[in-house]
Design an enzyme around this catalytic site. Structure first.
Site, PDB file in Angstrom:
ATOM      1  N   GLY A 360     110.309  61.649  -1.579  1.00 14.81           N
ATOM      2  CA  GLY A 360     111.114  61.515  -0.373  1.00 14.81           C
ATOM      3  C   GLY A 360     112.467  60.907  -0.681  1.00 14.81           C
ATOM      4  N   PRO A 361     113.370  60.938   0.273  1.00 10.75           N
ATOM      5  CG  PRO A 361     114.419  61.044   2.345  1.00 10.75           C
ATOM      6  CD  PRO A 361     113.214  61.524   1.623  1.00 10.75           C
ATOM      7  N   PRO A 362     115.753  58.297  -0.653  1.00 13.02           N
ATOM      8  CG  PRO A 362     117.591  57.916  -2.017  1.00 13.02           C
ATOM      9  CD  PRO A 362     116.965  58.952  -1.146  1.00 13.02           C
ATOM     10  N   GLY A 363     114.958  54.960   0.426  1.00 14.11           N
ATOM     11  CA  GLY A 363     114.911  54.074   1.577  1.00 14.11           C
ATOM     12  C   GLY A 363     113.844  54.372   2.606  1.00 14.11           C
ATOM     13  CB  VAL A 364     111.524  57.128   3.313  1.00 12.73           C
ATOM     14  CG1 VAL A 364     112.709  57.957   3.737  1.00 12.73           C
ATOM     15  CG2 VAL A 364     111.009  57.577   1.945  1.00 12.73           C
ATOM     16  N   GLY A 365     110.589  53.946   2.052  1.00  9.83           N
ATOM     17  CA  GLY A 365     109.461  53.022   1.896  1.00  9.83           C
ATOM     18  C   GLY A 365     108.420  53.435   0.895  1.00  9.83           C
ATOM     19  CE  LYS A 366     110.783  57.519  -2.951  1.00 10.10           C
ATOM     20  NZ  LYS A 366     111.908  57.312  -2.019  1.00 10.10           N
ATOM     21  CB  THR A 367     108.930  50.973  -4.025  1.00 13.51           C
ATOM     22  OG1 THR A 367     109.605  51.994  -4.772  1.00 13.51           O
ATOM     23  CG2 THR A 367     108.504  49.860  -4.959  1.00 13.51           C
ATOM     24  CB  SER A 684     118.578  77.211   2.971  1.00 13.21           C
ATOM     25  OG  SER A 684     119.445  76.123   2.729  1.00 13.21           O
ATOM     26  CE  LYS A 727     117.456  73.027   4.722  1.00 17.70           C
ATOM     27  NZ  LYS A 727     117.284  74.424   4.262  1.00 17.70           N
TER      28      LYS A 727
END
Length: 805
Positions: A360-367, A684, A727
């Site tokens: 996912g994109p940075p800052g979505v809470g993966k870590t 796209s 999108k």
């Protein structure tokens, strides 16, 4: 010109030979083996002249390329008696020390050291005190020769006939075994009497040590009956400790390792390996480098968790769900996957640890989600960052033959965890590199394969290590940089960007209290309204996650803290949409990027990037010309090919669009995608490019509140795309009312939040003709197959609908 010169002041210009681990004294004859290129050249220079060479000892014997500052200043001027070149390229020389010399300065010369040296003349001393010192020294040396079996018995006879005090001391120095620093100290003492006294002191100390060693040897021999060599050495060490009075308090490292081994439950092959290594360690001298390597290796093996060293999972699904929800809002898919794993674990203990990859994109809470999972399962948490790792040995470790070798990051992480079943986070796995040292992603294939990681082999520990109970979680921003073989071993879970409503809830419930506490603020002092949070999200950030907006919150807290400190603790700072700019400054972004009016030759596309979805404006300009087709905006190869496919489709629909057959030969067509400094690529935007071209050609505007995404074929077929949710979120942020999407993407609409679908209407399209009819403003439909070709004109605006099955 001769390299050796003597000036009027008796100063010599002479080649210098740096010595390692040896100090040559005057009157000493000794063989030297020379391998360094500089040293060989120095000897050759000496042989060409008077065979004189200046022998100076290095301060650090390990230094392969000594500099001027690495040498002692007092050495020995010697002559080269013999020189023999050996087959391996080294040189054997026989040297004879003549007299002491002092190093004055270096003469610049790149091939070898050439120096000015001053010979040191020694005065012969003859008095009663010197005679007494000489006799004591000879007596001590005689006793030393008797006790030290390494010195030939005839050594005493060789020196006993020497009458000169200075020559006697130098000759004895050549025989006795002293440390390099002690010998250098004796060489630097110019006064013969002082040298005799110092030598007697050193010789007496060494003699006492030899006598103690003799007593220890005798004591050990009486104690041993059927001892082998290794037992004899161990007993000798114990006896030394007894003699020093430390035998009772000092516990040997080997005994400590043996006690640890008894307490550990190791696999049979690992235990056997450790016992062999301990046997080796017992036979080694404790000061050798090999002993340090062995100690370090055994310590690593015994420090790792094995077998029974594990934590019990929290198998209460309600408790685990509660903890996951406490730490993160949303993220339903990864939470559900962990709950499913715990449910199966409750039914069976045979389940292997899953290999998950959060993309996912940075800052979505993966870590932070990985940490929360460890807390929910009541497991230890270990994180290693793989960003920028290029060496395969970082993953699998270095072999023990290398100096400073260590296990790889995985084994180091297991030692840090202390259990065999931690949650192990491999952060930024998409940022792995590779170079001449190997490919780290290939080294991860074994660790991240549930069928192989039971027998993970690190180059350092050299035994199989079981990683099957570890819950591996990887994080990545993109998948295309991760090799397919590695992707195939992981369960990919996508974490898309947050909606505005989700961001507001995350900020109000999680991040705002965290920032208030971090800045020492209380709820009674600072009030932040939801409206101000929403405005900050819209006008001050453009991201899929919440990292930037958290920094903006920190800015608000700092400004509020400043107000409170200035005006007292009793005031209340309230942040509303109206005064938000006072805290955050001028808005950085424009919310709602669509145009105010419908424009000819301009369509709204949707793009996906690593930070989420983006609005992509496509502009087309038609001017009279010679058929030049130009594409600008720093577009990649795939996007340029999409523009060519779009143009080919338009030419195939010439008649239906009411255009002249050869219209493309009379005009120049320029396609541009703004923000030209940002690279763009992907297929796209195909239908958006086609719509803009058609709009510019038929002079009909495109609806400003319609956005679109989809790949186009030469036949006008609209193909599915990826990143649909991101999108649609971008379209919602830009206040787009309608989005045209490929029909085959219907399955992906389930991931889009229902509150977004209330504001954005999705229309499924299967062919480009449908897109044109939906997107371009016209009194009638754009395409009609039955149009009369005699009525065609490039400027004609009358259009008709075609029947498309």
């Amino acid at each position: 010109m001769s390299d050796i010169k003597i000036d009027d002041s008796n100063k010599l210009q002479i080649p210098l030979l740096p010595l390692r681990d040896v100090v040559v004294f005057p009157y000493m004859i000794a063989p030297l083996y020379i391998g360094r290129d500089k040293s060989i050249k120095a000897v050759n220079a000496a042989m060409k002249n008077k065979k004189e060479i200046f022998l100076v000892t290095q301060k650090d014997p390990k230094n392969e390329d000594p500099k001027e500052s690495d040498l002692f200043t007092i050495g020995t001027i010697a002559t080269v008696a013999q020189m023999l070149k050996l087959p391996d390229g080294t040189v054997k020389v026989l040297i004879e020390g003549k007299k002491r010399g002092k190093l004055l300065d270096f003469i610049p010369k790149s091939e070898y050291f050439l120096v000015h040296a001053q010979p040191i003349e020694e005065e012969e001393v003859s008095d009663i005190e010197t005679e007494a010192l000489t006799r004591n020294l000879l007596s001590a040396f005689e006793s030393y020769v008797k006790h030290n079996k390494k010195i030939p018995a005839e050594s005493y006879n060789n020196v006993s006939s020497i009458k000169e005090a200075n020559r006697l001391s130098d000759s004895i120095c050549a025989y006795i075994q002293l440390k390099q620093d002690d010998k250098q100290e004796l060489l630097e003492i110019i006064n013969p009497k002082e040298r005799l006294e110092k030598l007697f002191e050193k010789l007496s100390e060494d003699l006492e040590i030899l006598k103690v060693e003799k007593r220890i040897e005798q004591r050990v021999k009486k104690r041993m009956e059927k001892a082998q060599k290794e037992h004899y050495l161990n007993e000798q060490m114990k006896a030394i400790q007894d003699e020093l009075g430390e035998g009772d308090d000092m516990k040997s490292e080997v005994q400590e390792f043996e006690e640890k081994l008894k307490d550990k439950t190791l696999p049979e092959d690992v235990e056997e390996k450790i016992k062999k290594e301990l046997k080796k360690l017992k036979l080694m001298s404790p000061m050798t480098p090999e002993a340090n390597v062995e100690r370090s290796y055994i310590d690593w093996i015994l420090s790792l968790p094995w077998g029974e060293e594990k934590t019990e999972d929290r198998l209460d699904l309600d408790d685990a769900s509660k903890i996951l929800d406490e730490d993160h809002y949303g993220l339903d898919k990864p939470k559900e996957r962990i709950i499913e794993y715990l449910a199966v674990r409750k039914l069976t203990n045979k389940l292997k640890g899953p290999i998950l990859c959060f993309v996912g994109p940075p800052g979505v809470g993966k870590t932070s989600l990985a940490k929360s999972i460890a807390r929910a399962m009541d497991r230890k948490f270990v994180r290693i960052s793989l960003g920028g790792v290029r060496d395969e040995a970082e993953i699998r470790g270095h072999r023990r033959t290398y100096i400073g070798a260590l296990p790889g990051k995985i084994i180091q992480g297991m030692k840090k965890a202390g259990t065999v079943n931690p949650v192990f986070l491999l952060d930024e796995i998409d940022k792995l590199g590779s170079d001449f040292r190997g490919d780290p992603s290939s080294a991860l294939l074994e660790a991240l394969d549930p069928e192989q990681n039971k027998n993970f082999n690190d180059h350092y520990i050299e035994v199989d290590y079981d990683l099957s109970k570890v819950l591996f979680i990887c994080t990545a921003n993109v998948l295309h940089s991760i090799p397919w073989a590695l992707q195939d071993r992981m369960e990919i879970i996508r974490l898309p960007g947050y909606t505005e409503n989700e961001k507001v809830k995350i900020l109000m419930n999680f991040l705002l209290p965290k920032q208030l506490e971090a800045h020492g603020l209380k709820d009674k002092n600072v009030t932040v309204t939801e409206g101000s949070i929403l405005k900050a999200i819209r006008l001050y950030t453009r991201e899929a996650g919440v990292r930037t907006i958290e920094r903006e919150l920190a800015t608000i807290c700092r400004k509020a803290a400043k107000e409170i400190v200035k005006n007292g603790d009793d005031i209340q700072v309230k942040i509303t949409p109206k005064n938000l700019s006072k805290f955050l400054g001028i808005p950085k972004y424009k919310y709602g990027e669509i145009e105010d009016t419908d424009i000819i030759g301009m369509s709204t596309g949707l793009a996906w990037s690593e930070i989420g979805g983006e609005i992509l404006n496509i502009e087309v300009s038609i001017v009279p010309g010679k058929g030049i087709f130009k594409v600008t905006g720093k577009l990649g190869d795939v996007m340029q090919e999409s523009a060519q496919a779009a143009m080919s489709y338009v030419r195939s629909r010439t008649l239906q669009l009411g255009l002249e057959r050869n219209f493309y030969q009379k005009v120049d067509i320029h396609i541009h995608v703004p923000e030209g400094a940002i690279p763009k690529d992907g297929p796209s935007a195909g239908i958006a490019i086609t719509t803009a071209i058609v709009s510019a050609l038929i002079k009909k505007p495109v609806k400003r509140d319609v956005a679109m995404t989809g790949e186009i074929t030469l036949r006008g077929k609209v193909l599915p795309i990826g990143g649909l949710k991101e999108k649609i979120l971008a379209a919602h942020r830009a206040r787009v009312k309608t989005v045209l999407i490929p029909k085959d993407n219907l399955k992906d609409t389930k991931d889009i939040p229902s509150n977004i679908l209330k504001d954005v209407e999705l229309k499924l399209v299967d062919h480009m003709d449908e897109v044109l009819n939906e997107a371009i403003i016209s009194d009638t439909e754009i395409l009609n197959e039955k149009i009369d070709s005699s009525q065609l004109d490039i400027t004609k605006t009358q259009t008709h609908r075609i029947t498309h099955s």
